[in-house]
Design an enzyme around this catalytic site. Structure first.
Site, PDB file in Angstrom:
ATOM      1  N   CYS A  19      35.022  38.890 -47.653  1.00 39.18           N
ATOM      2  CA  CYS A  19      33.737  38.168 -47.327  1.00 39.18           C
ATOM      3  C   CYS A  19      33.361  37.081 -47.726  1.00 39.18           C
ATOM      4  O   CYS A  19      34.086  36.830 -48.959  1.00 39.18           O
ATOM      5  CB  CYS A  19      32.586  39.288 -47.273  1.00 39.18           C
ATOM      6  SG  CYS A  19      32.274  39.558 -49.208  1.00 39.18           S
ATOM      7  N   CYS A  22      33.025  36.849 -51.781  1.00 37.77           N
ATOM      8  CA  CYS A  22      34.517  36.887 -52.509  1.00 37.77           C
ATOM      9  C   CYS A  22      35.097  35.319 -52.503  1.00 37.77           C
ATOM     10  O   CYS A  22      35.460  34.951 -53.583  1.00 37.77           O
ATOM     11  CB  CYS A  22      35.555  37.440 -51.609  1.00 37.77           C
ATOM     12  SG  CYS A  22      35.146  39.511 -51.322  1.00 37.77           S
ATOM     13  N   ASP A 435      30.741  -1.782 -33.448  1.00 38.09           N
ATOM     14  CA  ASP A 435      31.313  -3.078 -33.663  1.00 38.09           C
ATOM     15  C   ASP A 435      31.886  -3.408 -32.306  1.00 38.09           C
ATOM     16  O   ASP A 435      32.806  -2.615 -31.650  1.00 38.09           O
ATOM     17  CB  ASP A 435      32.153  -3.148 -34.696  1.00 38.09           C
ATOM     18  CG  ASP A 435      32.801  -4.451 -34.908  1.00 38.09           C
ATOM     19  OD1 ASP A 435      31.806  -5.236 -35.333  1.00 38.09           O
ATOM     20  OD2 ASP A 435      33.949  -4.447 -35.083  1.00 38.09           O
TER      21      ASP A 435
END
Length: 750
Positions: A19, A22, A435
C-alpha cells in the site's frame, strides 16, 4: 537534450509492498542510507530507483530491516531490465496463484461444509479434536500462503506504524485465534457462541492473493509505452571502419563512427548525415505521421526508420546519450513521480489504517454491549470484516497506475512530461502564453522585400547586413545570412559587434558604423526613419517584419522578413480555445506585424515588442490574477518564462536551454502536440479522480456496513469472506480503470 552530469543510479525490484504507506516507509528507509541523494519508488511497478554512490548491500539491508525484500536489477540495457522485471513479475504471479489455490483449497471445502453439512459448532470432545486438527492445518496454510502479510505486519509494529498487512494480519489472526479459543476453552463462551471461523481466515488469504495476482497481471499492461519505446532501439549497427562495413553491437558504436543505414532499417544512434539523402519516419518519437526529408547536414535520431535511400551519417550521441535514451529515462522518471493529488492519498493512507483499527475496536465493543447473542461471535465477525474491508491497497494504486499510463500515452503522442506535478497542473491551465516565432510560425523566416534609401545597390546593402547578422543567433538573422549565401554575397568580418536585446545589432565594417534592427533601435541612436515609416507599416500589416538598416547614422534600407505561419497552427489554436483556454501571443515584432499574425490565427490577445524579461513579467502578472499559466516557446529567450510558468511547454525542435527549462517537451513542432498534451493531462487527472473516488467510496461506505449499521434495520451483516473478496476486487477495478487510458485518443477537431 543535454546530459547533466553522471549520477550513479541503481534499481531494485521490491517485494512485500502492499500500500501507499509501504512506499513512504521504503523511501524513508533508503533515503536514510548514507550516500543516497535521491529515491523514487514506483508503487505500480514495485520498483525503486536510488541515486547516489552507495553500496547495494546497504540498500538491500535497509529495505529488509523494515520487513520488505529488494532484488537488484543488474541488466545493462533497458530491454534486458524490462525482461528481468517481466520475469520477476511472472514468478511473483505464479507464487500468488499457487498460494491462492492452496488457501482456497482449504477455505472453500470448509465453507461448503458449514453451508450444507454441519454448523461448525464445537460442543463435544470429538468435535474439539476434529476442529483442532483443522485449526492447525489452517495455521499452516495461513503461514505458508500469507507469511508476507504477517511478517509485514510485525515489521510495521516494530517500526510503530501500520499498513494493509496490519489489517489483514489482525483480521485473519483474530478469526483464527477466536476459533482456537472456542476449541481450547469452550466453557468460557455461551453455547451459541461456540462457532469456528477457520474458513474465513483461509478464504480471506486466498482471495487477497488472487486479487494481488490479478493486479500483477493487469499492471504489466501499464508499462506498454516503455516497452514500445525500448523496442525502437536497434540491436546492431552497420559501422564503416577502415573502409569496411561491419555489423557491431549497438553498445560498441562510438562517437564519430560512420554508420550506414539502408532502406527499411532503424537508425541505431543519433547522428548527422554525411552522404546520401532519404525520407525518415520519426512518428514513433514525434507523433508526426509524415516522413521527414533528410539531406547532408541534417540530424537523424535513434529509433526512427529510414524509408527510402541508403545513407551514411556520423554518430554524434551514442548509448545513454541518444535522444531516445533520454526520452525513455524521462518517461520512466515521470512515471515514478507523484502529482500532489497522489501525495494527498499517501497522507490519508498513513492516517487511515490506525483510524480503521480504532473503528474496528469500537464496532466490537458495540456488539459486545448491545448486540444479540452470541454477542462475542458477532463482535469477532464485525471486527474481522471491518479490518479486511478497509484495506487501502486500492487507494495506494489509484494515482501511480493512472500516472504510468498517462505519461506513457503522452510519450506515444510525442509529448514528454517531466514529472507528475506538471501532468496535474497542465489539466488546470486557464491561460496559455504562446511565443510567435517557431511556435505559431515555422521559425524559418525568409527575406521578402528590400527597399534602399541611398545610393547603395541591393547587393551592396545585403552584403553589409549579412556580414553584420552573421554574428547574431536570432532566427531573423539566419534568414538574412541565408539570403546572402544563396546569391554568393561575401560575408566580411565585423568589429565592435553588439547585440542589443529586443532591438537589433550594431557593428563596424571597413570604418563604417552599421545599425540593423527595429524602430526602437533607430530611435535610440537618433536615426531619422520617416522616409520608410509608411512602407514599414504596410509590410507589417501584411504579417511581415520590417527592419531598418542605417550606415553612419543615416537610413540606408528597409528589409522585410516573413516567418510563415505553420500549416496546422490555426486548427490547433481552435482546439485550445474550444477547451476554454485563453490564448495570448507574445512577440518581439512591432504592433502591426503582431496584430496581422494574431488575426490570421484567430488570437484576440497579443503583446508586441516584448523582451525576454517582459515574458517573465507577463507570466507573473497573470499568476497574481489567479490564472494558472502555461508558457509555450522554443528559444533561449523563452527559457526564463518557461521556468516561471505553472507549466512550461518547450517545442522539441527548439533549443536545449528551452527544453531543459520546460516541464513538458513537445517532440514535434506542431501546436497540436500542445493540445494533445492538455487533453491527455485532463484525461489522466479525471482517471485518477475516478480511481480515488472508487477507492474512498468503497472504504467509506464499506466500513459502516461491515461494522453492522444495517443489521438492526435489515438484518445485514457482511461475512469476512465477502469483505476479503470485495477488497481484492477493488484493486483490480482500479488497475483496470487506469488501463482504460491506453485507449484514449485526443479529439483533433475538438
Amino acid at each position: 537534450m543535454s546530459n547533466k552530469g553522471k549520477v550513479k543510479t541503481q534499481s531494485f525490484i521490491i517485494e512485500g509492498a502492499s500500500c501507499a504507506s509501504c512506499v513512504n516507509k521504503i523511501e524513508k528507509a533508503l533515503a536514510g542510507v548514507e550516500g543516497v541523494t535521491g529515491v523514487e519508488m514506483n508503487f505500480a511497478q514495485r520498483t525503486v530507483t536510488i541515486d547516489g554512490d552507495v553500496n547495494s548491500h546497504a540498500l538491500i539491508d535497509s529495505v529488509k530491516d523494515i520487513g520488505y525484500d529488494a532484488t537488484p536489477m543488474n541488466s545493462v540495457s533497458e530491454q534486458d531490465a524490462l525482461d528481468e522485471k517481466a520475469q520477476a513479475d511472472e514468478a511473483h504471479y505464479k507464487k500468488l496463484m499457487r498460494n491462492m489455490v492452496i488457501a482456497l483449497g482449504l477455505g472453500i471445502p470448509l465453507m461448503l461444509y458449514g453451508l450444507f453439512i454441519g454448523d461448525m459448532s464445537v460442543n463435544t470432545f470429538n468435535q474439539r479434536i476434529g476442529w483442532a486438527v483443522v485449526g492447525f492445518i489452517t495455521l499452516g496454510v495461513m503461514i505458508g500462503t500469507g507469511k508476507h502479510f504477517y511478517l509485514g505486519a510485525w515489521q510495521s509494529f516494530k517500526n510503530h506504524s501500520a499498513n494493509m498487512d496490519t489489517l489483514i494480519a489482525l483480521g485473519t489472526g483474530t478469526a483464527w485465534a477466536y476459533s482456537m479459543l472456542v476449541i481450547v476453552a469452550p466453557n468460557l463462551l455461551p453455547d451459541v457462541a461456540r462457532h469456528v471461523y477457520f474458513e474465513a481466515s483461509a478464504m480471506i488469504i486466498g482471495l487477497i492473493n488472487l486479487g494481488l495476482a490479478f493486479e500483477v497481471k493487469a499492471r504489466g499492461r501499464t508499462s506498454e509505452a516503455i516497452k514500445r519505446l525500448i523496442g525502437l532501439q536497434a540491436k546492431t549497427a552497420r559501422v564503416v571502419r577502415n573502409g569496411q562495413e561491419q555489423d557491431v553491437e549497438i553498445a560498441q558504436v562510438q562517437i564519430n563512427d560512420i554508420v550506414r543505414v539502408r532502406p527499411g532499417e532503424k537508425i541505431p544512434v543519433d547522428g548527422e548525415l554525411t552522404d546520401g539523402k532519404s525520407t525518415v519516419d520519426e512518428s514513433m518519437l514525434t507523433g508526426e505521421p509524415m516522413p521527414v526529408n533528410k539531406a547532408v547536414g541534417d540530424k537523424v535520431v535513434a529509433g526512427s526508420i529510414n524509408k527510402t535511400g541508403s545513407m551514411l551519417f556520423s554518430a554524434t550521441h551514442v548509448g545513454k546519450d541518444t535522444t531516445l535514451s533520454h526520452i525513455i529515462n524521462m518517461v520512466k522518471r515521470a512515471q515514478n513521480s507523484k502529482p500532489s493529488i497522489g501525495r494527498l492519498a499517501d497522507v490519508i493512507s498513513g492516517y487511515f489504517v490506525p483510524i480503521v483499527m480504532i473503528l474496528a475496536v469500537i464496532a466490537g465493543l458495540a456488539w459486545l454491549n448491545f448486540g444479540p447473542q452470541p454477542a462475542i461471535a458477532y463482535a469477532i465477525t464485525a471486527i474481522t470484516t471491518v479490518l479486511i474491508i478497509a484495506c487501502p491497497c486500492a487507494l495506494g494504486l489509484a494515482t501511480p497506475m493512472s500516472v504510468m499510463v498517462g505519461v506513457g500515452k503522452a510519450a506515444e503522442a510525442g509529448v514528454l512530461i517531466r514529472n507528475g506535478e506538471a501532468l496535474q497542473s497542465a489539466s488546470k491551465i486557464t491561460t496559455m502564453l504562446l511565443d510567435k516565432t517557431g511556435t505559431i510560425t515555422q521559425g524559418q523566416p525568409e527575406v521578402t522585400d528590400i527597399s534602399t534609401y541611398d545610393q547603395r545597390q541591393e547587393s551592396s546593402v545585403m552584403e553589409l547586413v549579412a556580414s553584420l547578422e552573421s554574428q547574431s543567433e536570432h532566427p531573423l538573422a539566419q534568414a538574412i545570412v541565408d539570403y546572402a549565401k544563396q546569391r554568393n554575397y561575401p560575408l566580411n568580418s565585423v568589429t565592435e559587434f553588439d547585440a542589443i536585446t529586443g532591438k537589433g545589432v550594431t557593428g563596424t565594417l571597413n570604418g563604417e558604423h552599421l545599425l540593423f534592427g527595429n524602430e526602437a533601435l533607430m530611435r535610440e541612436f537618433g536615426i531619422d526613419v520617416s522616409l520608410a515609416v509608411v512602407q514599414a507599416e504596410t509590410l507589417a500589416n501584411d504579417a511581415k517584419t520590417p527592419m531598418y538598416f542605417a550606415v553612419n547614422q543615416k537610413l540606408s534600407a528597409l528589409i522585410a522578413v516573413s516567418d510563415p505561419i505553420k500549416n496546422d497552427s490555426l486548427a490547433a489554436i481552435k482546439r485550445l480555445q474550444n477547451k476554454g483556454i485563453h490564448l495570448v501571443m507574445l512577440t518581439g515584432d512591432n504592433e502591426a506585424t503582431a496584430k496581422a499574425v494574431a488575426q490570421r490565427v484567430g488570437i484576440d490577445d497579443y503583446i508586441a515588442q516584448v523582451m525576454p524579461q517582459d515574458k517573465v513579467e507577463e507570466v507573473i502578472k497573470r499568476q497574481k490574477c489567479g490564472e494558472v499559466v502555461g508558457m509555450t516557446g522554443d528559444g533561449i529567450n523563452d527559457a526564463p518564462a518557461l521556468a516561471q510558468a505553472d507549466v512550461g511547454f518547450a517545442i522539441g525542435t527548439g533549443t536545449d536551454v528551452a527544453i531543459e527549462s520546460a516541464d513538458v517537451t513537445l517532440m514535434r513542432g506542431s501546436l497540436h502536440g500542445l493540445a494533445d498534451a492538455l487533453a491527455i493531462s485532463q484525461a489522466t487527472i479525471t482517471n485518477i479522480k475516478q480511481n480515488l473516488f472508487g477507492a474512498f467510496i468503497y472504504n467509506v461506505a464499506g466500513i459502516p456496513i461491515a461494522a453492522g449499521v444495517l443489521f438492526p434495520f435489515f438484518g445485514i451483516l457482511l461475512n469476512p469472506v465477502v469483505a476479503g473478496a470485495a477488497m481484492a476486487m477493488s484493486s483490480l477495478t482500479v488497475v483496470s480503470n487506469a488501463n482504460r487510458l491506453r485507449f484514449f485518443k485526443a479529439n483533433k477537431t475538438a
